[in-house]
Design an enzyme around this catalytic site. Structure first.
Site, PDB file in Angstrom:
ATOM      1  N   ASP A   1       0.851  -1.192   0.000  1.00 46.17           N
ATOM      2  CA  ASP A   1       0.000   0.000   0.000  1.00 46.17           C
ATOM      3  C   ASP A   1       0.888   1.243   0.000  1.00 46.17           C
ATOM      4  O   ASP A   1       1.216   1.796   1.061  1.00 46.17           O
ATOM      5  CB  ASP A   1      -0.931  -0.015   1.219  1.00 46.17           C
ATOM      6  CG  ASP A   1      -1.926  -1.160   1.170  1.00 46.17           C
ATOM      7  OD1 ASP A   1      -2.370  -1.521   0.062  1.00 46.17           O
ATOM      8  OD2 ASP A   1      -2.256  -1.710   2.236  1.00 46.17           O
TER       9      ASP A   1
ATOM     10  N   LYS B   1       0.498  -8.161  -2.335  1.00 52.42           N
ATOM     11  CA  LYS B   1      -0.927  -7.831  -2.433  1.00 52.42           C
ATOM     12  C   LYS B   1      -1.046  -6.395  -2.947  1.00 52.42           C
ATOM     13  O   LYS B   1      -0.526  -5.466  -2.332  1.00 52.42           O
ATOM     14  CB  LYS B   1      -1.594  -7.952  -1.057  1.00 52.42           C
ATOM     15  CG  LYS B   1      -3.095  -7.732  -1.092  1.00 52.42           C
ATOM     16  CD  LYS B   1      -3.717  -7.883   0.273  1.00 52.42           C
ATOM     17  CE  LYS B   1      -3.643  -6.633   1.096  1.00 52.42           C
ATOM     18  NZ  LYS B   1      -4.398  -5.478   0.570  1.00 52.42           N
TER      19      LYS B   1
ATOM     20  N   ASP C   1      -6.332  -7.400  -4.444  1.00 52.28           N
ATOM     21  CA  ASP C   1      -7.288  -7.252  -3.321  1.00 52.28           C
ATOM     22  C   ASP C   1      -8.205  -6.061  -3.587  1.00 52.28           C
ATOM     23  O   ASP C   1      -8.067  -5.007  -2.975  1.00 52.28           O
ATOM     24  CB  ASP C   1      -6.476  -7.064  -2.029  1.00 52.28           C
ATOM     25  CG  ASP C   1      -7.347  -6.833  -0.804  1.00 52.28           C
ATOM     26  OD1 ASP C   1      -8.507  -7.259  -0.808  1.00 52.28           O
ATOM     27  OD2 ASP C   1      -6.842  -6.216   0.153  1.00 52.28           O
ATOM     28  N   LEU C   2      -9.142  -6.265  -4.515  1.00 47.50           N
ATOM     29  CA  LEU C   2     -10.075  -5.172  -4.840  1.00 47.50           C
ATOM     30  C   LEU C   2     -11.442  -5.393  -4.201  1.00 47.50           C
ATOM     31  O   LEU C   2     -12.325  -4.543  -4.316  1.00 47.50           O
ATOM     32  CB  LEU C   2     -10.180  -4.993  -6.357  1.00 47.50           C
ATOM     33  CG  LEU C   2      -8.851  -4.594  -7.025  1.00 47.50           C
ATOM     34  CD1 LEU C   2      -9.036  -4.381  -8.523  1.00 47.50           C
ATOM     35  CD2 LEU C   2      -8.260  -3.336  -6.388  1.00 47.50           C
ATOM     36  N   LYS C   3     -11.626  -6.527  -3.550  1.00 50.22           N
ATOM     37  CA  LYS C   3     -12.849  -6.799  -2.756  1.00 50.22           C
ATOM     38  C   LYS C   3     -14.108  -6.408  -3.524  1.00 50.22           C
ATOM     39  O   LYS C   3     -14.894  -5.564  -3.076  1.00 50.22           O
ATOM     40  CB  LYS C   3     -12.815  -6.037  -1.422  1.00 50.22           C
ATOM     41  CG  LYS C   3     -11.601  -6.287  -0.551  1.00 50.22           C
ATOM     42  CD  LYS C   3     -11.713  -5.521   0.762  1.00 50.22           C
ATOM     43  CE  LYS C   3     -10.457  -5.583   1.594  1.00 50.22           C
ATOM     44  NZ  LYS C   3      -9.314  -4.835   1.009  1.00 50.22           N
ATOM     45  N   PHE C   4     -14.311  -7.066  -4.668  1.00 47.35           N
ATOM     46  CA  PHE C   4     -15.482  -6.716  -5.480  1.00 47.35           C
ATOM     47  C   PHE C   4     -16.774  -6.988  -4.702  1.00 47.35           C
ATOM     48  O   PHE C   4     -16.935  -8.027  -4.047  1.00 47.35           O
ATOM     49  CB  PHE C   4     -15.479  -7.512  -6.794  1.00 47.35           C
ATOM     50  CG  PHE C   4     -14.275  -7.216  -7.657  1.00 47.35           C
ATOM     51  CD1 PHE C   4     -13.962  -5.917  -8.027  1.00 47.35           C
ATOM     52  CD2 PHE C   4     -13.457  -8.247  -8.097  1.00 47.35           C
ATOM     53  CE1 PHE C   4     -12.849  -5.647  -8.830  1.00 47.35           C
ATOM     54  CE2 PHE C   4     -12.353  -7.993  -8.903  1.00 47.35           C
ATOM     55  CZ  PHE C   4     -12.050  -6.694  -9.260  1.00 47.35           C
TER      56      PHE C   4
ATOM     57  N   ASP D   1     -20.699  -6.121  -5.788  1.00 45.38           N
ATOM     58  CA  ASP D   1     -21.588  -5.444  -6.741  1.00 45.38           C
ATOM     59  C   ASP D   1     -22.654  -6.459  -7.160  1.00 45.38           C
ATOM     60  O   ASP D   1     -22.717  -7.568  -6.609  1.00 45.38           O
ATOM     61  CB  ASP D   1     -20.738  -4.952  -7.931  1.00 45.38           C
ATOM     62  CG  ASP D   1     -21.304  -3.678  -8.558  1.00 45.38           C
ATOM     63  OD1 ASP D   1     -22.534  -3.625  -8.774  1.00 45.38           O
ATOM     64  OD2 ASP D   1     -20.514  -2.767  -8.824  1.00 45.38           O
TER      65      ASP D   1
ATOM     66  N   PRO E   1     -24.313  -9.427  -9.346  1.00 44.26           N
ATOM     67  CA  PRO E   1     -23.595 -10.606  -9.862  1.00 44.26           C
ATOM     68  C   PRO E   1     -22.933 -10.385 -11.218  1.00 44.26           C
ATOM     69  O   PRO E   1     -21.768 -10.760 -11.415  1.00 44.26           O
ATOM     70  CB  PRO E   1     -24.696 -11.671  -9.915  1.00 44.26           C
ATOM     71  CG  PRO E   1     -25.626 -11.297  -8.806  1.00 44.26           C
ATOM     72  CD  PRO E   1     -25.658  -9.786  -8.820  1.00 44.26           C
ATOM     73  N   ASN E   2     -23.641  -9.773 -12.164  1.00 42.73           N
ATOM     74  CA  ASN E   2     -23.086  -9.600 -13.515  1.00 42.73           C
ATOM     75  C   ASN E   2     -21.807  -8.758 -13.494  1.00 42.73           C
ATOM     76  O   ASN E   2     -20.786  -9.122 -14.093  1.00 42.73           O
ATOM     77  CB  ASN E   2     -24.145  -8.942 -14.407  1.00 42.73           C
ATOM     78  CG  ASN E   2     -23.644  -8.728 -15.822  1.00 42.73           C
ATOM     79  OD1 ASN E   2     -23.320  -9.681 -16.523  1.00 42.73           O
ATOM     80  ND2 ASN E   2     -23.539  -7.471 -16.218  1.00 42.73           N
TER      81      ASN E   2
ATOM     82  N   THR F   1     -10.983  -7.101   9.180  1.00 47.78           N
ATOM     83  CA  THR F   1     -10.213  -7.187  10.431  1.00 47.78           C
ATOM     84  C   THR F   1     -10.166  -5.857  11.184  1.00 47.78           C
ATOM     85  O   THR F   1      -9.749  -5.816  12.337  1.00 47.78           O
ATOM     86  CB  THR F   1      -8.774  -7.658  10.148  1.00 47.78           C
ATOM     87  OG1 THR F   1      -8.200  -6.812   9.134  1.00 47.78           O
ATOM     88  CG2 THR F   1      -8.753  -9.102   9.682  1.00 47.78           C
TER      89      THR F   1
ATOM     90  N   ARG G   1       0.248  -8.230  13.259  1.00 48.69           N
ATOM     91  CA  ARG G   1       1.076  -7.218  13.897  1.00 48.69           C
ATOM     92  C   ARG G   1       2.191  -7.867  14.722  1.00 48.69           C
ATOM     93  O   ARG G   1       1.902  -8.502  15.744  1.00 48.69           O
ATOM     94  CB  ARG G   1       0.218  -6.333  14.832  1.00 48.69           C
ATOM     95  CG  ARG G   1      -0.753  -5.406  14.106  1.00 48.69           C
ATOM     96  CD  ARG G   1       0.015  -4.326  13.392  1.00 48.69           C
ATOM     97  NE  ARG G   1      -0.816  -3.388  12.663  1.00 48.69           N
ATOM     98  CZ  ARG G   1      -1.175  -3.516  11.381  1.00 48.69           C
ATOM     99  NH1 ARG G   1      -0.786  -4.565  10.688  1.00 48.69           N
ATOM    100  NH2 ARG G   1      -1.886  -2.587  10.780  1.00 48.69           N
TER     101      ARG G   1
ATOM    102  N   GLN H   1      -6.590  -1.478  12.761  1.00 47.38           N
ATOM    103  CA  GLN H   1      -6.954  -2.892  12.876  1.00 47.38           C
ATOM    104  C   GLN H   1      -7.494  -3.188  14.274  1.00 47.38           C
ATOM    105  O   GLN H   1      -7.033  -2.616  15.257  1.00 47.38           O
ATOM    106  CB  GLN H   1      -5.742  -3.788  12.590  1.00 47.38           C
ATOM    107  CG  GLN H   1      -5.163  -3.648  11.191  1.00 47.38           C
ATOM    108  CD  GLN H   1      -6.022  -4.330  10.119  1.00 47.38           C
ATOM    109  OE1 GLN H   1      -7.108  -4.827  10.394  1.00 47.38           O
ATOM    110  NE2 GLN H   1      -5.525  -4.331   8.889  1.00 47.38           N
TER     111      GLN H   1
ATOM    112  N   GLY I   1       1.128  -5.408   6.141  1.00 46.69           N
ATOM    113  CA  GLY I   1       1.350  -4.180   5.404  1.00 46.69           C
ATOM    114  C   GLY I   1       2.237  -3.214   6.144  1.00 46.69           C
ATOM    115  O   GLY I   1       3.474  -3.310   6.102  1.00 46.69           O
ATOM    116  N   ARG I   2       1.622  -2.255   6.831  1.00 48.87           N
ATOM    117  CA  ARG I   2       2.363  -1.161   7.439  1.00 48.87           C
ATOM    118  C   ARG I   2       3.526  -1.555   8.346  1.00 48.87           C
ATOM    119  O   ARG I   2       4.555  -0.847   8.329  1.00 48.87           O
ATOM    120  CB  ARG I   2       1.382  -0.225   8.166  1.00 48.87           C
ATOM    121  CG  ARG I   2       0.542   0.596   7.195  1.00 48.87           C
ATOM    122  CD  ARG I   2      -0.682   1.185   7.854  1.00 48.87           C
ATOM    123  NE  ARG I   2      -1.680   0.171   8.160  1.00 48.87           N
ATOM    124  CZ  ARG I   2      -2.875   0.413   8.682  1.00 48.87           C
ATOM    125  NH1 ARG I   2      -3.210   1.655   8.986  1.00 48.87           N
ATOM    126  NH2 ARG I   2      -3.734  -0.565   8.908  1.00 48.87           N
TER     127      ARG I   2
END
Ligand SMILES: O=c1ccn([C@@H]2O[C@H](COP(=O)(O)O)[C@@H](O)[C@H]2O)c(=O)[nH]1
Length: 235
Positions: free
Chosen positions: A13, A35, A62-65, A67, A69-70, A122, A183, A192, A212-213
């Site tokens: 990130d 990621k 990691d775009l966590k769709f 929306d 279904p289509n 999380t 962590r 978190q 990440g961080r």
């Protein structure tokens, strides 16, 4: 696709591509997967995925769709076209959405990315769920969504390491558990809420731990990553 036994997924990130690549060029694909999330993908688009793949890294997009279904199905197929290793949706998009996402990957056969679903972020605790009108605990809500995810035929879930031991018992060893909120002892939790150390996560049976961080914002990200890997190997 390269094969690596590392359980570590570094959450890349960064708002600055040069900073990200300076770090990536000091690490090895055998040490971790990467990621790419909403920040870098929005800033730099699919080219950042190709840039990292060209360096030999497996990528979790990691775009966590979440929306209809289509739309979700087409987005997941677009991720597969990029050749990513893993892609995800939100389980709270429901069964029809998850099934459509899974079916969209069928034409990719053995080259399809792993498809997983986010249960309860999380960063969320009991109080956050109350604010959404959910009276279950985060662990109970995550289990409910993980069960739905498995029934829809997906490969695993994003959950917290706190849920890992129970989920391995309930859903079996093949159902992948991907756990952010990792962590190292003494590092800042930030936003978190359901956190564990890398060692605790390993002992709880997680398949992939997202960090990440604690790595990317350390003074020496490559050295910090290596310290975490070493601490897991010594355990
Ligand atoms: O439940 C979730 C789902 C995704 N994330 C993502 O993981 C990383 C965590 O980064 P840290 O800096 O180690 O907190 C970040 O990219 C999130 O978008 C998550 O934290 N929790």
């Amino acid at each position: 696709m390269s094969v690596t036994p590392s359980p570590i997924l570094v959450a890349l990130d960064y708002s600055n591509l040069d900073d990200a690549l300076r770090f990536v060029d000091r690490i090895d694909p055998a040490q971790c997967r990467l990621k790419v999330g909403k920040e870098m993908f929005t800033l730099f688009g699919p080219s950042v995925v190709r840039t990292l793949q060209a360096r030999g890294f497996d990528l979790f997009l990691d775009l966590k769709f979440h929306d209809i279904p289509n739309t979700t199905a087409h987005a997941v197929a677009a991720a597969a076209e990029l050749g990513v290793w893993m892609v995800n949706v939100h389980a709270s998009g429901g069964a029809r959405m998850m099934q459509a996402a899974r079916e969209a990957l069928l034409p990719f056969g053995k080259d399809a990315p792993l498809l997983i679903a986010v249960t309860v972020l999380t960063s969320m605790d009991e109080e956050d769920l109350r604010g959404l009108g959910i009276t279950l605990s985060p662990a109970q809500q995550a289990e409910r969504l993980a069960r739905l995810t498995q029934q829809c035929g997906l490969d695993g879930v994003v959950c917290s390491a706190h849920e890992a031991a129970a989920f391995k018992q309930a859903f079996g060893s093949e159902f992948a558990l991907v756990t952010p909120g990792i962590r190292p002892a003494g590092s800042d939790a930030g936003d978190q809420r359901r956190i564990m150390t890398p060692l605790q996560a390993k002992q709880a049976g997680v398949d992939y731990m997202v960090i990440g961080r604690p790595v990317t914002q350390s003074a020496d990200p490559a050295a910090t990553l290596q310290q975490i890997i070493t601490s897991l190997q010594e355990a």
